[in-house]
Write an enzyme that holds these catalytic residues in place. Sequence first.
Site, mmCIF file in Angstrom:
data_model
loop_
_atom_site.group_PDB
_atom_site.id
_atom_site.type_symbol
_atom_site.label_atom_id
_atom_site.label_comp_id
_atom_site.label_asym_id
_atom_site.label_seq_id
_atom_site.Cartn_x
_atom_site.Cartn_y
_atom_site.Cartn_z
ATOM 1 N N ASP A 1 0.868 -1.181 0.000
ATOM 2 C CA ASP A 1 0.000 0.000 0.000
ATOM 3 C C ASP A 1 0.905 1.231 0.000
ATOM 4 O O ASP A 1 1.559 1.531 1.007
ATOM 5 C CB ASP A 1 -0.890 -0.046 1.257
ATOM 6 N N HIS A 2 0.918 1.933 -1.119
ATOM 7 C CA HIS A 2 1.869 3.041 -1.250
ATOM 8 C C HIS A 2 1.479 4.264 -0.419
ATOM 9 O O HIS A 2 2.206 5.244 -0.352
ATOM 10 C CB HIS A 2 1.989 3.433 -2.728
ATOM 11 N N ARG A 3 0.298 4.198 0.232
ATOM 12 C CA ARG A 3 -0.026 5.291 1.161
ATOM 13 C C ARG A 3 0.818 5.173 2.422
ATOM 14 O O ARG A 3 1.009 6.149 3.152
ATOM 15 C CB ARG A 3 -1.508 5.233 1.549
#
Length: 548
Positions: free
Chosen positions: A520-522
């Site tokens: 999850d690149h968040r």
Amino acid sequence: MAQETVLVPDIGGSDAAEVVEVLVSPGDSVDVDQGLLVLESDKASMEIPSTVAGTVVEVLAKEGDELAEGAAVAVIETADTASSEPEASAVVDKPAEPAPETPATTAAKPAPSSAESQSMEVVVPDIGTDEPVDLIEIAVSVGDSVAEGDTLVVLETDKASMEVPSPASGVVKALKVDEGQQVKQGDVLLVLDAVVVGSTTADSAVSAPAPAAATSAPAPAADSEAAAEPSSDGATNAANANKATDAAAKGVYAGPAVRRLAREFGVPLESVKSSGPRGRILKEDLHHYVSRALAAPGAGGGGAGIPAIPDVDFAAFGPVEVVERSKIDKVTAANMQRSWLNVPHVTQFDDADITEMEAFRKSLKAEAEKRGSRLTPLPFLLKACAVALKRNEKINSSLSDGGSTLTFKRYVHIGMAVDTPAGLVVPVIRDVDQKTLWELADEVIELAGKARDRKLKPADMQGGGFTVSSLGSIGGRGFTPIVNAPEVAILGVSRADTQPVWDGQSFQPRLQLPLALSYDHRVVNGGDAGRFLTELCQLLGDIRKLLL
Ligand code: CAO
């Protein structure tokens, strides 16, 4: 052929009402009773139906126009076979569906009064039909103070919805109806302890400084018993008005057309910021809410505004068989879509050299059999992941508080994707960091067996902080797994294969295990993911490092 002009019928005492929707265009065919346009006043919205069948020649009103009784709505060309219909230009002044009542006609049956207050039963007023109608909302609760004209309940028919206003100021003593039930004219809605201070003070009370009531004052109550405000004291009235506004806000203060539009859009009205008088939600407020929601990133929490995939009649192209999907398949589908739409995915790839690890694993084969176990590469992978997760704690975290905080898990529970005939399930192995390879091997066998026999309990599938999906026994050179949100990363393991690897002087045959880390690149950035995967490969490449 004959032409008839449809006029606005008696709209229940309102001077004029706004055209909020035009439902037909020139050239449209209409049936008797078919709505031509929708009018909305402060208290009701209603469709103006055509009373003749035919073709629309001209629409004489547009959205935003204010129309009063008798105003022309549309010219309809009727088939001249129509028998007893009046000739051309007949004026139609009665809608098929009677117009809803205005506040003025809200009925109340007075009960014996006391000196200062009078208990009265508020009943369903003349709603223009003897048929039962739906009570879609109760806007007040027992104990609420209401001002005269405040909305008590909202009723709805096929053609119109209408608010029933309070005939007097007072306190709601008892509710006699439930939301969702049907009611008809004369049914008791509630008992109101209405404030009565005598006819001499009534006039002054009507004009009392109650700004909230003044902005949307309904027509004065017709009943002579209609109560006045409790006093002309501005503070008291303001307090009452505020309470009434609170009560309305609880049930949301919006006109029927706005409510209907909100239902059509699936918008929770309590989330819409109002800009109308007394906190009334206007159509513009709803438009504003919807356009903001559509413009927001991740609009609608996933999927909003995405065109649906069309249903295709596959039978048109050859024989087909339609099979009901398992519950697990349906739940998995929903979860996958939710993760895919909510999580910005990135996948990072690497190969782990597991030549030595495999040699070691194979050397333990006899011992495993003696123990009644089976040691596949998976327990090694789980163990290596546990060590790497403890050193790269972000990979074992989750977003919390709507994204404003990150929750780091001080435990290492790893989910293991298991392919079963009923669908994909993910049992969780707890405290992987504290278990031996043998313990992990036994647990993999036990949980995979339970999964295939459909014996897993919900608790067996909860609490995971990271997931491993191994397709090694099946094949494939690589795949991009979907993060099992709210986890932030997942490891996809493909089939190990012997590859020629350059050692600086020559190519050596080495067993390479393809790994893919989706994250999850968040939460996880490339550096975090790169460090984790590199470390994982090093641990698998030299399992002695698992001991460090
Ligand atoms: N490379 C080469 N061989 C592998 C391997 C790999 N990466 N992983 C396992 N194998 C071998 C095993 O060593 C075993 O062979 P041996 O008996 O000779 O040792 C054989 O494949 C079968 O292994 P297994 O499948 O019985 O056991 P496992 O521990 O590897 O996996 C489980 C267990 C439950 C994870 C697996 O059976 C499974 O269901 N995998 C599918 C998961 C899945 O569907 N993921 C996709 C999710 S997203 O759609």
